[in-house]
Design an enzyme around this catalytic site. Structure first.
Site, PDB file in Angstrom:
ATOM      1  N   ASP A 201      34.655 -62.268  17.943  1.00  0.00           N
ATOM      2  CA  ASP A 201      34.251 -61.202  18.870  1.00  0.00           C
ATOM      3  C   ASP A 201      33.208 -61.837  19.549  1.00  0.00           C
ATOM      4  O   ASP A 201      32.914 -61.370  20.792  1.00  0.00           O
ATOM      5  CB  ASP A 201      33.672 -59.942  17.936  1.00  0.00           C
ATOM      6  CG  ASP A 201      34.377 -59.331  17.153  1.00  0.00           C
ATOM      7  OD1 ASP A 201      35.524 -59.058  17.410  1.00  0.00           O
ATOM      8  OD2 ASP A 201      34.172 -58.968  15.871  1.00  0.00           O
ATOM      9  N   HIS A 228      33.930 -55.208  12.543  1.00  0.00           N
ATOM     10  CA  HIS A 228      35.083 -55.845  13.436  1.00  0.00           C
ATOM     11  C   HIS A 228      36.166 -55.001  13.416  1.00  0.00           C
ATOM     12  O   HIS A 228      37.271 -54.909  12.911  1.00  0.00           O
ATOM     13  CB  HIS A 228      35.403 -56.979  12.893  1.00  0.00           C
ATOM     14  CG  HIS A 228      36.577 -57.846  13.401  1.00  0.00           C
ATOM     15  ND1 HIS A 228      36.440 -58.291  14.475  1.00  0.00           N
ATOM     16  CD2 HIS A 228      37.863 -57.652  12.892  1.00  0.00           C
ATOM     17  CE1 HIS A 228      37.674 -58.809  14.837  1.00  0.00           C
ATOM     18  NE2 HIS A 228      38.570 -58.610  14.183  1.00  0.00           N
TER      19      HIS A 228
HETATM   20  N1  LIG Z   1      38.790 -61.370  11.632  1.00  0.00           N
HETATM   21  C1  LIG Z   1      39.419 -61.480  12.638  1.00  0.00           C
HETATM   22  O1  LIG Z   1      38.873 -61.641  13.670  1.00  0.00           O
HETATM   23  C2  LIG Z   1      40.882 -61.495  12.796  1.00  0.00           C
HETATM   24  C3  LIG Z   1      41.581 -61.288  11.567  1.00  0.00           C
HETATM   25  N2  LIG Z   1      42.913 -61.365  11.907  1.00  0.00           N
HETATM   26  C4  LIG Z   1      43.821 -60.838  10.512  1.00  0.00           C
HETATM   27  O2  LIG Z   1      44.202 -62.019   9.921  1.00  0.00           O
HETATM   28  C5  LIG Z   1      45.343 -61.641   9.052  1.00  0.00           C
HETATM   29  C6  LIG Z   1      46.462 -62.838   9.344  1.00  0.00           C
HETATM   30  O3  LIG Z   1      46.867 -62.796  10.649  1.00  0.00           O
HETATM   31  P1  LIG Z   1      48.076 -63.867  11.022  1.00  0.00           P
HETATM   32  O4  LIG Z   1      47.889 -65.100  10.313  1.00  0.00           O
HETATM   33  O5  LIG Z   1      48.219 -63.351  12.633  1.00  0.00           O
HETATM   34  O6  LIG Z   1      49.393 -63.184  10.117  1.00  0.00           O
HETATM   35  P2  LIG Z   1      50.750 -63.926   9.621  1.00  0.00           P
HETATM   36  O7  LIG Z   1      51.469 -62.646   9.078  1.00  0.00           O
HETATM   37  O8  LIG Z   1      51.177 -64.543  10.846  1.00  0.00           O
HETATM   38  O9  LIG Z   1      50.107 -64.717   8.573  1.00  0.00           O
HETATM   39  C7  LIG Z   1      49.650 -64.100   7.320  1.00  0.00           C
HETATM   40  C8  LIG Z   1      49.986 -65.374   6.189  1.00  0.00           C
HETATM   41  O10 LIG Z   1      49.456 -64.634   4.977  1.00  0.00           O
HETATM   42  C9  LIG Z   1      50.242 -64.961   4.095  1.00  0.00           C
HETATM   43  N3  LIG Z   1      50.083 -64.255   2.916  1.00  0.00           N
HETATM   44  C10 LIG Z   1      50.641 -62.875   2.523  1.00  0.00           C
HETATM   45  N4  LIG Z   1      50.376 -62.717   1.321  1.00  0.00           N
HETATM   46  C11 LIG Z   1      49.644 -63.678   0.898  1.00  0.00           C
HETATM   47  C12 LIG Z   1      49.040 -63.730  -0.343  1.00  0.00           C
HETATM   48  N5  LIG Z   1      49.014 -62.900  -1.611  1.00  0.00           N
HETATM   49  N6  LIG Z   1      48.450 -65.158  -0.819  1.00  0.00           N
HETATM   50  C13 LIG Z   1      48.458 -65.988   0.409  1.00  0.00           C
HETATM   51  N7  LIG Z   1      49.141 -65.786   1.594  1.00  0.00           N
HETATM   52  C14 LIG Z   1      49.658 -64.749   1.457  1.00  0.00           C
HETATM   53  C15 LIG Z   1      51.898 -64.737   4.438  1.00  0.00           C
HETATM   54  O11 LIG Z   1      52.757 -65.409   3.820  1.00  0.00           O
HETATM   55  C16 LIG Z   1      51.520 -65.560   5.962  1.00  0.00           C
HETATM   56  O12 LIG Z   1      51.777 -66.863   5.908  1.00  0.00           O
HETATM   57  C17 LIG Z   1      45.665 -60.338   9.357  1.00  0.00           C
HETATM   58  O13 LIG Z   1      45.190 -59.521   8.658  1.00  0.00           O
HETATM   59  C18 LIG Z   1      44.973 -60.026  10.954  1.00  0.00           C
HETATM   60  O14 LIG Z   1      44.764 -58.823  11.171  1.00  0.00           O
HETATM   61  C19 LIG Z   1      43.554 -61.537  12.949  1.00  0.00           C
HETATM   62  C20 LIG Z   1      42.809 -61.982  14.033  1.00  0.00           C
HETATM   63  C21 LIG Z   1      41.463 -61.898  13.925  1.00  0.00           C
HETATM   64  O1  LIG Z   2      43.203 -56.902  16.496  1.00  0.00           O
HETATM   65  C1  LIG Z   2      43.717 -57.406  15.598  1.00  0.00           C
HETATM   66  O2  LIG Z   2      44.471 -56.536  14.613  1.00  0.00           O
HETATM   67  C2  LIG Z   2      43.299 -58.850  15.109  1.00  0.00           C
HETATM   68  C3  LIG Z   2      41.891 -58.944  15.309  1.00  0.00           C
HETATM   69  O3  LIG Z   2      40.985 -58.431  14.423  1.00  0.00           O
HETATM   70  C4  LIG Z   2      41.394 -59.489  16.445  1.00  0.00           C
HETATM   71  O4  LIG Z   2      42.206 -60.030  17.245  1.00  0.00           O
HETATM   72  O5  LIG Z   2      40.136 -59.307  16.676  1.00  0.00           O
END
Ligand SMILES: NC(=O)C1=CN([C@@H]2O[C@H](COP(=O)(O)OP(=O)(O)OC[C@H]3O[C@@H](n4cnc5c(N)ncnc54)[C@H](O)[C@@H]3O)[C@@H](O)[C@H]2O)C=CC1
Ligand SMILES: O=C([O-])CC(=O)C(=O)O
Length: 365
Positions: A201, A228
């Protein structure tokens, strides 16, 4: 002439070595090796002089996990990098491990390797879980991600209870309270060590502000407070630096909305192929680096993060946080808010409170 030139370039007239090296060589070698042994016993690296630091990434084979693994491998403060996922980590770890940077990389896959992946970690970064698709809110991820986070935090409490936890998995407004409850139940909760990563953010607010105010983006700072998700993300553009009076109230409103909807902007542009991964990996690496610097005793390290807080009546809230040797050193207040920001703050409290309570209830069910 050759000798004069060498001397001007800092070479000794006698040894032919650069001066720096010669001075080091004159130190009593016994004293040097004794101090090196002591530093190594205290957990300092023999080569870099930095404390040894282990970072674990849970969800390391995912969209965020892979570029984040790359960036943490490149971080000179990391000596050991542990890459865990339920699948795919041998490949990611082999790939990243070939990079000629100091961190030793190991991959771990599946439940039975989770303990080893976590043991001895100073920081655990969690980007494990499912991302949004168009039309979904972050809260729509709760049903799947809450359970994933609960299990991973149970293992953290067991294998590395003193680690700083950087929670990326959404919905952050609920997953951080879930982690806190899991740690409380295990008797390991330390509010100074649990962080919801809201750095993306801040990254977005800086980029959008720099573009609109026409100032160099690398000079810009903007605090982002609240939570967030949607309106709980509250950028404080009235405190942005460098200050500008080039922006109208309408501009500030538009910048605020774009920051709040930044995640959705990416989700829609990716059209079903997930949410922000590259900018998130960058933001996650920035925040983890700040945590490492704090642990290593670098003074005045400040980043915004969603932490246990008394800044408002809500038990968790994102604001500027000073990072130190034990994690949170001080949760900083909100400072002076504009009327628009005061209104935003009041408007976000209901949703943020509900998300926090949902997480607490889930963890105790
Ligand atoms: N805090 C923030 O600003 C942001 C948060 N996110 C969040 O981050 C998370 C991940 O996003 P992506 O990497 O794009 O998803 P993705 O689906 O590409 O990767 C997630 C990974 O987590 C793994 N996974 C699933 N269950 C698991 C477990 N029990 N133990 C270990 N690994 C496990 C999967 O195998 C996969 O490799 C989502 O919840 C998304 O909403 C995404 C962008 C920004
Ligand atoms: O928007 C989403 O789902 C992933 C996230 O938290 C971000 O990009 O800020």
């Amino acid at each position: 002439l050759h000798l004069v030139l060498r001397r001007r370039r800092g070479y000794s007239s006698t040894s032919g070595q650069p001066e720096r090296k010669r001075r080091a060589a004159m130190r009593p070698s016994l004293m040097r090796s004794a101090s090196q042994v002591l530093r190594r016993r205290r957990g300092y690296s023999s080569t870099s002089g930095q404390p040894e630091r282990k970072v674990a990434i849970l969800g390391a084979a995912g969209g965020i996990g892979q570029p984040l693994s790359l960036l943490m491998k490149l971080n000179p403060l990391v000596s050991s990098l542990s890459l865990y996922d339920i699948a795919g980590t041998p490949g990611v770890a082999a790939d990243v491990s070939h990079i000629n940077a100091p961190a030793q990389v190991k991959g771990f896959m599946g439940d039975d390797q989770l303990g080893e992946a976590l043991e001895g970690s100073d920081i655990v970064i969690i980007p494990a879980g499912v991302p949004r698709k168009p039309g979904m809110t972050r809260d729509d991820l709760f049903n799947i991600n809450a359970g994933i986070v609960k299990n991973l935090c149970t293992a953290i409490a067991k294998y590395c209870p003193n680690a700083l936890v950087n929670m990326i998995s959404n919905p952050v407004n609920s997953t951080v309270p879930i982690a806190a409850e899991v740690f409380k139940k295990a008797g390991t909760y330390d509010e100074k060590k649990l962080f919801g990563v809201t750095t993306l953010d801040v990254v977005r607010a800086k980029t959008f502000y720099a573009g609109k105010a026409n100032v160099p983006v690398t000079d810009v700072n903007v605090p982002v407070v609240g939570g967030h998700a949607g309106i709980t993300i509250l950028p404080l553009f009235s405190q942005a630096t460098p200050a500008t009076n080039a922006l109208s109230d309408e501009d500030i409103k538009a910048l605020t909305k774009r920051t709040q909807d930044g995640g959705t902007e990416v989700v829609e542009a990716k059209a079903g192929k997930g949410s922000a991964t590259l900018s998130m990996a960058y933001a996650g690496a920035v925040f983890a680096n700040a945590c490492l610097k704090g642990l290593n005793g670098v003074p005045d390290v400040v980043e915004c993060s969603f932490v246990q807080s008394t800044v408002t009546e809500l038990p968790f809230f994102a604001s500027k946080v000073k990072l130190g040797k034990n994690g949170v050193e001080e949760v900083l207040g909100l400072g002076q808010l504009s009327d628009f920001e005061k209104e935003g703050l009041e408007n976000l409290k209901g949703e943020l409170k509900a998300s926090i309570e949902k997480g607490i209830k889930f963890a105790n069910a």
